[in-house]
Enzyme design. Structure first.
Site, PDB file in Angstrom:
ATOM      1  N   ASP A 258      51.657 -45.220 131.128  1.00 51.34           N
ATOM      2  CA  ASP A 258      50.314 -44.848 130.675  1.00 51.34           C
ATOM      3  C   ASP A 258      49.322 -45.958 130.995  1.00 51.34           C
ATOM      4  O   ASP A 258      49.206 -46.936 130.252  1.00 51.34           O
ATOM      5  CB  ASP A 258      50.351 -44.559 129.162  1.00 51.34           C
ATOM      6  CG  ASP A 258      49.011 -44.066 128.629  1.00 51.34           C
ATOM      7  OD1 ASP A 258      48.112 -43.769 129.451  1.00 51.34           O
ATOM      8  OD2 ASP A 258      48.878 -43.962 127.389  1.00 51.34           O
ATOM      9  N   LYS A 265      43.173 -48.613 130.344  1.00 52.04           N
ATOM     10  CA  LYS A 265      43.537 -49.563 129.295  1.00 52.04           C
ATOM     11  C   LYS A 265      43.271 -50.998 129.750  1.00 52.04           C
ATOM     12  O   LYS A 265      43.281 -51.271 130.949  1.00 52.04           O
ATOM     13  CB  LYS A 265      45.040 -49.443 128.995  1.00 52.04           C
ATOM     14  CG  LYS A 265      45.444 -48.191 128.247  1.00 52.04           C
ATOM     15  CD  LYS A 265      46.933 -48.209 127.934  1.00 52.04           C
ATOM     16  CE  LYS A 265      47.354 -46.960 127.187  1.00 52.04           C
ATOM     17  NZ  LYS A 265      46.728 -46.818 125.854  1.00 52.04           N
ATOM     18  N   ASP A 276      56.097 -45.296 126.841  1.00 53.58           N
ATOM     19  CA  ASP A 276      55.340 -44.113 126.427  1.00 53.58           C
ATOM     20  C   ASP A 276      56.136 -42.816 126.628  1.00 53.58           C
ATOM     21  O   ASP A 276      55.640 -41.730 126.367  1.00 53.58           O
ATOM     22  CB  ASP A 276      54.005 -44.061 127.186  1.00 53.58           C
ATOM     23  CG  ASP A 276      52.880 -43.498 126.334  1.00 53.58           C
ATOM     24  OD1 ASP A 276      53.047 -43.408 125.105  1.00 53.58           O
ATOM     25  OD2 ASP A 276      51.837 -43.148 126.915  1.00 53.58           O
ATOM     26  N   ASP A 335      42.814 -41.318 128.312  1.00 55.68           N
ATOM     27  CA  ASP A 335      43.905 -42.083 127.696  1.00 55.68           C
ATOM     28  C   ASP A 335      44.529 -41.326 126.519  1.00 55.68           C
ATOM     29  O   ASP A 335      45.586 -41.709 126.025  1.00 55.68           O
ATOM     30  CB  ASP A 335      43.368 -43.448 127.244  1.00 55.68           C
ATOM     31  CG  ASP A 335      44.482 -44.444 126.977  1.00 55.68           C
ATOM     32  OD1 ASP A 335      45.648 -44.158 127.345  1.00 55.68           O
ATOM     33  OD2 ASP A 335      44.185 -45.516 126.407  1.00 55.68           O
ATOM     34  N   GLU A 337      46.251 -38.755 126.575  1.00 52.17           N
ATOM     35  CA  GLU A 337      46.954 -37.835 127.473  1.00 52.17           C
ATOM     36  C   GLU A 337      48.204 -37.234 126.846  1.00 52.17           C
ATOM     37  O   GLU A 337      48.636 -36.159 127.244  1.00 52.17           O
ATOM     38  CB  GLU A 337      47.331 -38.573 128.771  1.00 52.17           C
ATOM     39  CG  GLU A 337      48.634 -39.395 128.745  1.00 52.17           C
ATOM     40  CD  GLU A 337      48.631 -40.541 127.743  1.00 52.17           C
ATOM     41  OE1 GLU A 337      47.534 -40.974 127.341  1.00 52.17           O
ATOM     42  OE2 GLU A 337      49.715 -41.000 127.341  1.00 52.17           O
ATOM     43  N   ARG A 339      48.779 -35.891 123.924  1.00 46.40           N
ATOM     44  CA  ARG A 339      48.526 -34.592 123.293  1.00 46.40           C
ATOM     45  C   ARG A 339      48.308 -33.498 124.335  1.00 46.40           C
ATOM     46  O   ARG A 339      48.653 -32.339 124.114  1.00 46.40           O
ATOM     47  CB  ARG A 339      47.325 -34.720 122.334  1.00 46.40           C
ATOM     48  CG  ARG A 339      46.055 -35.176 123.000  1.00 46.40           C
ATOM     49  CD  ARG A 339      45.012 -35.710 122.014  1.00 46.40           C
ATOM     50  NE  ARG A 339      45.280 -37.091 121.636  1.00 46.40           N
ATOM     51  CZ  ARG A 339      44.514 -37.788 120.793  1.00 46.40           C
ATOM     52  NH1 ARG A 339      43.446 -37.242 120.223  1.00 46.40           N
ATOM     53  NH2 ARG A 339      44.813 -39.040 120.501  1.00 46.40           N
TER      54      ARG A 339
HETATM   55  N1  BES Z   1      50.332 -44.166 124.601  1.00 43.47           N
HETATM   56  C1  BES Z   1      49.108 -44.402 123.939  1.00 43.47           C
HETATM   57  C2  BES Z   1      49.302 -44.839 122.489  1.00 43.47           C
HETATM   58  C3  BES Z   1      50.002 -46.156 122.328  1.00 43.47           C
HETATM   59  C4  BES Z   1      49.327 -47.343 122.523  1.00 43.47           C
HETATM   60  C5  BES Z   1      51.303 -46.179 121.948  1.00 43.47           C
HETATM   61  C6  BES Z   1      49.974 -48.537 122.346  1.00 43.47           C
HETATM   62  C7  BES Z   1      51.957 -47.374 121.761  1.00 43.47           C
HETATM   63  C8  BES Z   1      51.289 -48.559 121.938  1.00 43.47           C
HETATM   64  C9  BES Z   1      48.238 -43.143 123.907  1.00 43.47           C
HETATM   65  O1  BES Z   1      48.346 -42.352 125.041  1.00 43.47           O
HETATM   66  C10 BES Z   1      46.828 -43.604 123.802  1.00 43.47           C
HETATM   67  O2  BES Z   1      46.386 -44.265 124.695  1.00 43.47           O
HETATM   68  N2  BES Z   1      46.165 -43.262 122.699  1.00 43.47           N
HETATM   69  C11 BES Z   1      44.827 -43.646 122.471  1.00 43.47           C
HETATM   70  C12 BES Z   1      44.050 -42.430 122.037  1.00 43.47           C
HETATM   71  C13 BES Z   1      42.566 -42.657 121.998  1.00 43.47           C
HETATM   72  C14 BES Z   1      42.011 -42.768 123.372  1.00 43.47           C
HETATM   73  C15 BES Z   1      41.936 -41.506 121.264  1.00 43.47           C
HETATM   74  C16 BES Z   1      44.796 -44.696 121.358  1.00 43.47           C
HETATM   75  O3  BES Z   1      45.555 -44.551 120.398  1.00 43.47           O
HETATM   76  O4  BES Z   1      44.059 -45.658 121.487  1.00 43.47           O
HETATM   77 ZN    ZN Z   2      50.203 -42.484 126.033  1.00 49.38          ZN
HETATM   78 ZN    ZN Z   3      47.072 -42.996 126.595  1.00 38.48          ZN
END
Ligand code: BES
Ligand code: ZN
Ligand code: ZN
Length: 483
Positions: A258, A265, A276, A335, A337, A339
């Site tokens: 990811d 990111k 991920d 990001d 993604e 869901r």
């Molecule tokens: N895979 C990430 C969540 C994540 C981040 C898991 C760090 C473990 C460690 C997910 O896809 C993500 O990026 N989520 C975002 C959502 C936001 C953009 C609404 C998040 O949680 O920041």
């Molecule tokens: Zn993710």
């Molecule tokens: Zn993400």
């Protein structure tokens, strides 16, 4: 590592080390009568007090066949539950293998044989497969669980624990692989290999098939990567016709890397995003265990596997995609993604006949803010299913905490241009993510587990190596077994 259940007295076991739990504030146990002077001495000097994970080694113990006698702290007897036993064995294995012990015998006078063998197998896992030096020498080669008498019940518990822990290590192996060695295609290959070995059916939907079906939400995430996506489906059917019409669906997020996509990111810590796909790996591990433990209900695992990349073909913020359900989604942040891929799998799971759905996903940073690295966050549209899941998690020592999903949070996902936006703003991020999934579970009983904080250990614990935890495997298998 090989593991054995043996009915043998503690002093007769010929091994590099023989270990026994000693509780704090208790007299010398009868098994250690011949070395009571040693035990008294290490206790008086406070070298060993019996606290959890404490360990003391006596070489060439008189009256014992083993080369070393190991006392392992159990803490207070009253709080020594199955979790504590699993941790005690794991901590001993991790410490002793470092000291060159290859064969370990463990005296289990009472307690859960499953937890004991799990502790050993889990404690023996190291995430150093790709180091070229000296890794072989650090592993335990054999673990023998010594019991006063092998009953059918103890034998069954031992076999169950072995199956669960080996499945959990399979999951950890998948999660640990770097993303260049764990693409969606490779994950599908590993699932196929596991399924054929375990006697399960495996089917993999490719990009063309997903396009025909109309999985626009999943494909929108996948389009930025040169690696093609895969929807991995693994099926278990009980050999005798089940007593109910229930059919459990396990759905796991399989983002093999990811980057965040165009909503990219930060560079720092991005390497961790190889984990991920931990939810997807967990449901595959659960299927391996389920194949061996043979629960009475059918279970189908679905792993939407994609790589979330930046590139000329990547989807843009503001793109609107049409999901398999027909609902349209405005991709406000690429990001978010997980869901987007999960919902097409959730819809497809219902089409395959699943009557109950559980998903596991490293979905949000917000769940880590809320619960830290201790508890899995659990969300549901059905309290009865959640309670079953929580009971399974508790029995397996995988801490899980119920999270709210009130109607008020649903409004966070409103979009001016599509049925839903894929993000809900700054606050309550784990909840809006769960609400997004809920919109696609419909009336089907569903539980969502956010494992972002629990699928990866940033630091080693006494009983577990740093890296992938393999969380959810035991809970899922337990849930199916006790359905
Ligand atoms: N895979 C990430 C969540 C994540 C981040 C898991 C760090 C473990 C460690 C997910 O896809 C993500 O990026 N989520 C975002 C959502 C936001 C953009 C609404 C998040 O949680 O920041
Ligand atoms: Zn993710
Ligand atoms: Zn993400």
């Amino acid at each position: 590592m090989e593991s054995f259940l043996i009915s043998q007295s503690f002093d007769k076991a010929a091994a590099d080390a023989v270990a026994i739990v000693v509780f704090s504030e208790e007299p010398v146990p009868p098994e250690l009568a011949s070395v009571s002077a040693w035990l008294d001495e290490i206790r008086v000097s406070e070298e060993f007090t019996g606290k959890p994970s404490e360990l003391s080694v006596l070489h060439q113990p008189s009256g014992f066949a083993a080369k070393r006698l190991v006392v392992v702290g159990g803490g207070k007897r009253s709080s020594f539950d199955t979790s504590a036993l699993r941790k005690a064995v794991g901590a001993a294995v991790r410490s002793l293998k470092q000291k060159g012990v290859k064969t370990l015998a463990w005296w289990l006078a009472g307690g859960d044989a499953a937890a004991a063998v799990e502790g050993a197998i889990l404690g023996n896992f190291e995430p150093d497969r790709l180091k070229t030096s000296s890794k072989e020498s650090k592993a335990l080669e054999s673990f023998s669980l010594l019991v006063p008498a092998t009953t059918a019940e103890i034998q069954a518990a031992f076999e169950r624990g072995k199956a669960l822990a080996e499945a959990q290590n399979f999951t950890r192996t998948l999660v640990n692989e770097p993303a260049n060695l764990m693409t969606p295609t490779i994950l599908a290959d590993r699932a196929r290999a596991m399924a054929s070995e375990a006697g399960l059916e495996c089917e993999v939907l490719d990009q063309d098939r997903m396009r025909q079906l109309g999985m626009g939400s999943l494909l929108g995430v996948a389009q930025g990567s040169a690696e093609p996506p895969a929807l991995i489906i693994v099926r278990y059917k009980p050999s005798t016709p089940p007593a109910t019409a229930d059919h459990l669906g396990l759905v796991g997020k399989g983002v093999t890397f990811d980057t965040g996509g165009v909503s990219i990111k930060p560079a720092e810590g991005m390497e961790k995003m190889k984990y991920d796909m931990a939810g997807g790996a967990a449901v595959l591990g659960a299927m391996q265990a389920i194949a061996q433990l043979k629960p009475a209900i059918p279970v189908t695992a679905l792993v939407p596997a994609v790589e979330n990349m930046v590139g000329a073909r990547a989807q843009r913020p503001g793109d609107i995609v049409t999901s398999l359900s027909g609902k349209t989604i405005e991709v406000l942040n690429t990001d978010a993604e997980g869901r987007l891929i999960l919902i097409d799998a959730l819809t497809y799971a219902q089409r395959l006949g699943c009557t109950h759905l559980i998903d596991a996903a490293t979905l949000t940073v917000a769940i880590v803010v809320a619960l830290g690295h201790v508890n899995i966050g659990a969300f549901t549209n059905n309290d009865a299913l959640l309670n079953r899941l929580l009971a399974a998690a508790k029995a397996e020592g995988e801490k899980t905490w119920p999270m709210p999903l009130d109607d008020e949070y649903k409004d966070l996902l409103k979009s001016a241009f599509a049925d839903l936006g894929n993000i809900g703003g700054r606050w309550g991020g784990a909840i809006s993510a769960a609400w997004f999934l809920r919109e696609f579970a419909g009336d089907t009983p569903w539980v969502h587990l956010d494992i972002a904080g629990t699928a990866w250990l940033d630091d080693a614990k006494p009983h577990l190596a740093k890296g992938p935890s393999g969380v959810c495997v035991r809970t899922f298998a337990n849930l199916a077994m006790n359905w």
